[in-house]
Design an enzyme around this catalytic site. Structure first.
Site, PDB file in Angstrom:
ATOM      1  N   HIS A  21       0.835  -1.213   0.000  1.00 30.01           N
ATOM      2  CA  HIS A  21       0.000   0.000   0.000  1.00 30.01           C
ATOM      3  C   HIS A  21       0.867   1.260   0.000  1.00 30.01           C
ATOM      4  O   HIS A  21       0.530   2.248  -0.637  1.00 30.01           O
ATOM      5  CB  HIS A  21      -0.936   0.003   1.222  1.00 30.01           C
ATOM      6  N   ASP A 111      -5.831   6.052   1.749  1.00 30.38           N
ATOM      7  CA  ASP A 111      -6.004   4.657   1.374  1.00 30.38           C
ATOM      8  C   ASP A 111      -7.471   4.303   1.596  1.00 30.38           C
ATOM      9  O   ASP A 111      -8.033   4.639   2.648  1.00 30.38           O
ATOM     10  CB  ASP A 111      -5.104   3.802   2.284  1.00 30.38           C
ATOM     11  N   THR A 133      -6.224   0.412  -3.922  1.00 30.40           N
ATOM     12  CA  THR A 133      -4.966  -0.211  -4.368  1.00 30.40           C
ATOM     13  C   THR A 133      -5.197  -1.559  -5.056  1.00 30.40           C
ATOM     14  O   THR A 133      -4.237  -2.206  -5.456  1.00 30.40           O
ATOM     15  CB  THR A 133      -4.000  -0.412  -3.177  1.00 30.40           C
ATOM     16  N   GLN A 335      12.440  -5.616  -6.299  1.00 30.56           N
ATOM     17  CA  GLN A 335      11.699  -6.435  -7.268  1.00 30.56           C
ATOM     18  C   GLN A 335      11.676  -5.835  -8.677  1.00 30.56           C
ATOM     19  O   GLN A 335      11.813  -6.554  -9.662  1.00 30.56           O
ATOM     20  CB  GLN A 335      10.272  -6.664  -6.766  1.00 30.56           C
ATOM     21  N   HIS A 350       2.596 -14.390  -6.404  1.00 32.42           N
ATOM     22  CA  HIS A 350       1.378 -14.637  -5.627  1.00 32.42           C
ATOM     23  C   HIS A 350       0.233 -13.752  -6.144  1.00 32.42           C
ATOM     24  O   HIS A 350      -0.866 -13.814  -5.626  1.00 32.42           O
ATOM     25  CB  HIS A 350       1.638 -14.352  -4.144  1.00 32.42           C
ATOM     26  N   TRP A 353      -1.581  -7.203  -6.246  1.00 36.43           N
ATOM     27  CA  TRP A 353      -1.861  -6.292  -7.374  1.00 36.43           C
ATOM     28  C   TRP A 353      -0.616  -5.509  -7.802  1.00 36.43           C
ATOM     29  O   TRP A 353      -0.408  -5.259  -8.983  1.00 36.43           O
ATOM     30  CB  TRP A 353      -3.027  -5.373  -7.039  1.00 36.43           C
ATOM     31  N   SER A 355       2.560  -6.521  -7.566  1.00 34.54           N
ATOM     32  CA  SER A 355       3.426  -7.444  -8.301  1.00 34.54           C
ATOM     33  C   SER A 355       2.851  -7.710  -9.688  1.00 34.54           C
ATOM     34  O   SER A 355       3.582  -7.773 -10.682  1.00 34.54           O
ATOM     35  CB  SER A 355       3.580  -8.766  -7.545  1.00 34.54           C
ATOM     36  N   GLU A 358       3.567  -4.741 -11.787  1.00 34.34           N
ATOM     37  CA  GLU A 358       5.002  -4.625 -12.069  1.00 34.34           C
ATOM     38  C   GLU A 358       5.410  -5.620 -13.171  1.00 34.34           C
ATOM     39  O   GLU A 358       6.091  -5.250 -14.131  1.00 34.34           O
ATOM     40  CB  GLU A 358       5.803  -4.861 -10.785  1.00 34.34           C
ATOM     41  N   ASP A 374      -7.643 -10.743  -3.031  1.00 35.70           N
ATOM     42  CA  ASP A 374      -7.754 -10.323  -4.430  1.00 35.70           C
ATOM     43  C   ASP A 374      -6.802 -11.066  -5.360  1.00 35.70           C
ATOM     44  O   ASP A 374      -6.970 -11.037  -6.573  1.00 35.70           O
ATOM     45  CB  ASP A 374      -7.492  -8.814  -4.529  1.00 35.70           C
ATOM     46  N   GLN A 375      -5.810 -11.743  -4.795  1.00 35.95           N
ATOM     47  CA  GLN A 375      -4.829 -12.474  -5.614  1.00 35.95           C
ATOM     48  C   GLN A 375      -5.516 -13.501  -6.519  1.00 35.95           C
ATOM     49  O   GLN A 375      -5.075 -13.751  -7.642  1.00 35.95           O
ATOM     50  CB  GLN A 375      -3.817 -13.182  -4.710  1.00 35.95           C
TER      51      GLN A 375
HETATM   52  N1  UDP Z   1       8.719  -6.381  -3.262  1.00 33.57           N
HETATM   53  C1  UDP Z   1      10.042  -6.010  -3.232  1.00 33.57           C
HETATM   54  N2  UDP Z   1      10.970  -6.972  -3.028  1.00 33.57           N
HETATM   55  C2  UDP Z   1      10.685  -8.281  -2.860  1.00 33.57           C
HETATM   56  C3  UDP Z   1       9.323  -8.656  -2.910  1.00 33.57           C
HETATM   57  C4  UDP Z   1       8.361  -7.684  -3.133  1.00 33.57           C
HETATM   58  O1  UDP Z   1      10.388  -4.844  -3.404  1.00 33.57           O
HETATM   59  O2  UDP Z   1      11.609  -9.070  -2.648  1.00 33.57           O
HETATM   60  C5  UDP Z   1       7.693  -5.328  -3.456  1.00 33.57           C
HETATM   61  C6  UDP Z   1       7.031  -5.441  -4.810  1.00 33.57           C
HETATM   62  O3  UDP Z   1       7.793  -4.734  -5.770  1.00 33.57           O
HETATM   63  C7  UDP Z   1       5.645  -4.858  -4.571  1.00 33.57           C
HETATM   64  C8  UDP Z   1       5.400  -5.074  -3.072  1.00 33.57           C
HETATM   65  O4  UDP Z   1       6.655  -5.461  -2.504  1.00 33.57           O
HETATM   66  O5  UDP Z   1       5.613  -3.490  -4.886  1.00 33.57           O
HETATM   67  C9  UDP Z   1       4.415  -6.177  -2.785  1.00 33.57           C
HETATM   68  O6  UDP Z   1       3.136  -5.755  -3.088  1.00 33.57           O
HETATM   69  P1  UDP Z   1       2.034  -6.746  -3.646  1.00 33.57           P
HETATM   70  O7  UDP Z   1       0.775  -5.982  -3.809  1.00 33.57           O
HETATM   71  O8  UDP Z   1       2.530  -7.439  -4.866  1.00 33.57           O
HETATM   72  O9  UDP Z   1       1.897  -7.873  -2.547  1.00 33.57           O
HETATM   73  P2  UDP Z   1       1.699  -7.852  -0.945  1.00 33.57           P
HETATM   74  O10 UDP Z   1       3.058  -7.830  -0.362  1.00 33.57           O
HETATM   75  O11 UDP Z   1       0.874  -6.651  -0.591  1.00 33.57           O
HETATM   76  O12 UDP Z   1       1.011  -9.149  -0.704  1.00 33.57           O
END
Ligand code: UDP
Length: 458
Positions: A21, A111, A133, A335, A350, A353, A355, A358, A374-375
């Site tokens: 977020h 948010d 988000t 990432q 996983h 949103w 990821s 990205e 939401d995944q």
């Molecule tokens: N991320 C990162 N490094 C890692 C794993 C994840 O920087 O090793 C970042 C990724 O780029 C993304 C965020 O963590 O922006 C994860 O957000 P996402 O919505 O995909 O998943 P959540 O962690 O909320 O389940």
């Protein structure tokens, strides 16, 4: 006609304090700053020091758990109640502090998990904008529940999918558990529904998606969820390049092992590496970790796997040593930098949103392994709607992805029959993502409209 002021407008953005977020709201702050809006992030005392971004000020607010954040609270319910009470009070104090300054705050971009922030905005006589988000599809499903199109619990069967006007039909594996069994996740469901509790009073609604990706879906629910699509909120260097040196979000709750990853990736051929990450919150079962590990060994391909420190004990004994050279395990990485590396061939995700956006923005084919929330819906889109990846089937007895199935999907995405088509679709969406945030693109225009309204003195 309204007057135009010369003072740059000031916006305060309030993310839910988790990585998934903070990243998009901080990115929105940077976009606004690049368009002449003074942008301040207000986040919990526990996360305030994790944000470092030039041109963005950071102010601490309190969630009532200043030492440890969420982990200090007994449960989600307690955390959210405390956040509402302490967050409203401390956010209000920040607004008051700026009221008599040269830069009074004109809008709170909050948010959508924090509908109470709109009350704070209204109390101070300023604008409030709700920032969602999740994907527009996920928001649309919840908007329909709020609107009364259907009520929970809803029966969804393979031969009786959920059919909502204007949306692709949803099968049992495409929706979060709390839609099928709402009583099992009351706090989480309440948080999701609270996003809509006063949304009709918000001055703007934003969603981190874009017209070319989900415009039709958003239009279908615009009557009760009139969101402007302003995404993807991914650092500018990977898209339009208009924000100077914007190569990362500028926030990290964990230390990324950037150099180690980049040095290792340098030694690997183009598109030869499988990148695996389950984001910041998912905790897999030991059995699922083992199945992934054996699928990777079976593939004989290079891999870079993010295994958070708390998860490492679930890896099979001797796995790290026996795969040295072929595989690299890190506790956290940058990432985006990783996905952008030419050595990466696919992304086992996983389907959080961020990821998803990205991977999509960088044109990387995906293997979708959603775990909850939401995944599940994002995975459907990756596999069936956009066709930029594949989704392994779950073993019916165990409810996990078995090694043979994952191995099949890895081969399919990296070199299999479908791989050419998937790569082509991924490239098309990547180009659309770039276009939408570039000058004149639909997200760019939507952001400009917001900035223009802020510039008008109310
Ligand atoms: N991320 C990162 N490094 C890692 C794993 C994840 O920087 O090793 C970042 C990724 O780029 C993304 C965020 O963590 O922006 C994860 O957000 P996402 O919505 O995909 O998943 P959540 O962690 O909320 O389940």
């Amino acid at each position: 006609m309204a007057n135009v002021t010369t003072i740059e407008p000031h916006v305060i953005l309030v993310p839910y304090p988790s990585q998934g977020h903070i990243n998009p709201l901080l990115q929105f702050a940077k976009r606004l700053a690049s368009k002449g809006v003074k942008s301040t992030i207000a986040t919990t005392k526990y996360t305030v020091n994790t944000i470092h971004s030039p041109n963005i000020s950071v102010e601490p607010i309190s969630d009532g758990f200043d030492e440890g954040g969420f982990s200090q609270a007994q449960n989600t319910d307690v955390f959210l109640k405390s956040f509402k009470e302490n967050g409203s009070r401390t956010l209000s104090q920040i607004l008051t502090k700026y009221e008599n300054s040269t830069h009074p705050i004109r809008c709170i971009v909050y948010d959508s998990f924090f509908p109470w922030a709109l009350d704070v905005a209204k109390k101070h006589g300023i604008y409030g904008a709700s920032f969602f988000t999740n994907s527009a599809m996920v928001c649309a499903v919840f908007a329909h529940i709020h609107h009364g199109t259907f009520s929970l619990p809803v029966k969804i069967e393979e031969n009786e999918p959920l059919l909502l006007p204007g949306l692709p039909c949803l099968y049992p594996n495409d929706v979060p558990g709390f839609i099928k069994e709402p009583e099992s996740y009351p706090a989480y469901l309440a948080m999701k529904m609270s996003q809509f509790s006063n949304v009709e009073n918000a001055d703007w609604i934003f969603d981190n998606s874009f017209q070319e990706l989900e415009g039709e879906i958003a239009r279908g629910v615009s009557e009760f969820w009139p969101a402007k699509l302003i995404g993807p909120m991914v650092p500018s260097s990977y898209l339009d390049g208009r924000i100077e040196n914007d190569k990362g979000y500028g926030a990290s709750l964990w230390k990324p092992l950037s150099e180690e990853c980049l040095n290792w990736l340098k030694t690997k051929p183009k598109q030869s590496v499988i990148y695996i990450s389950f984001g910041s919150m998912v905790s897999l079962t030991q059995k699922q970790m083992e199945e992934i590990a054996y699928a990777l060994i079976g593939s004989n391909m290079n891999f870079l796997w993010v295994v958070r420190d708390t998860e490492e004990c679930k890896l099979p004994k001797g796995f790290i040593e026996s795969t040295k050279g072929k595989g690299l395990i890190v506790s956290w990485c940058n990432q985006l930098e990783t996905l952008a590396n030419q050595a990466i061939g696919c992304f086992v995700t996983h389907c959080g949103w961020n990821s998803t956006l990205e991977g999509l923005s960088l044109g990387v084919p995906m293997v979708a392994m959603p775990q909850f929330s939401d995944q599940m819906t994002d995975a459907k889109f990756i596999d069936e709607i956009w066709e930029i990846g594949v989704r392994p089937k779950l073993d019916e007895m165990l409810g996990i992805v078995k090694r043979e199935e994952l191995l099949f999907c890895l081969n399919e995405v990296m070199t299999g029959e479908k791989s050419v088509e998937i790569r082509k679709n991924a490239t098309t969406l990547r180009d659309l993502a770039k276009k939408t945030v570039s000058e004149g693109g639909s997200s760019d225009k939507a952001i400009n409209e917001f900035v223009e309204s802020l510039n008008l003195v109310c």
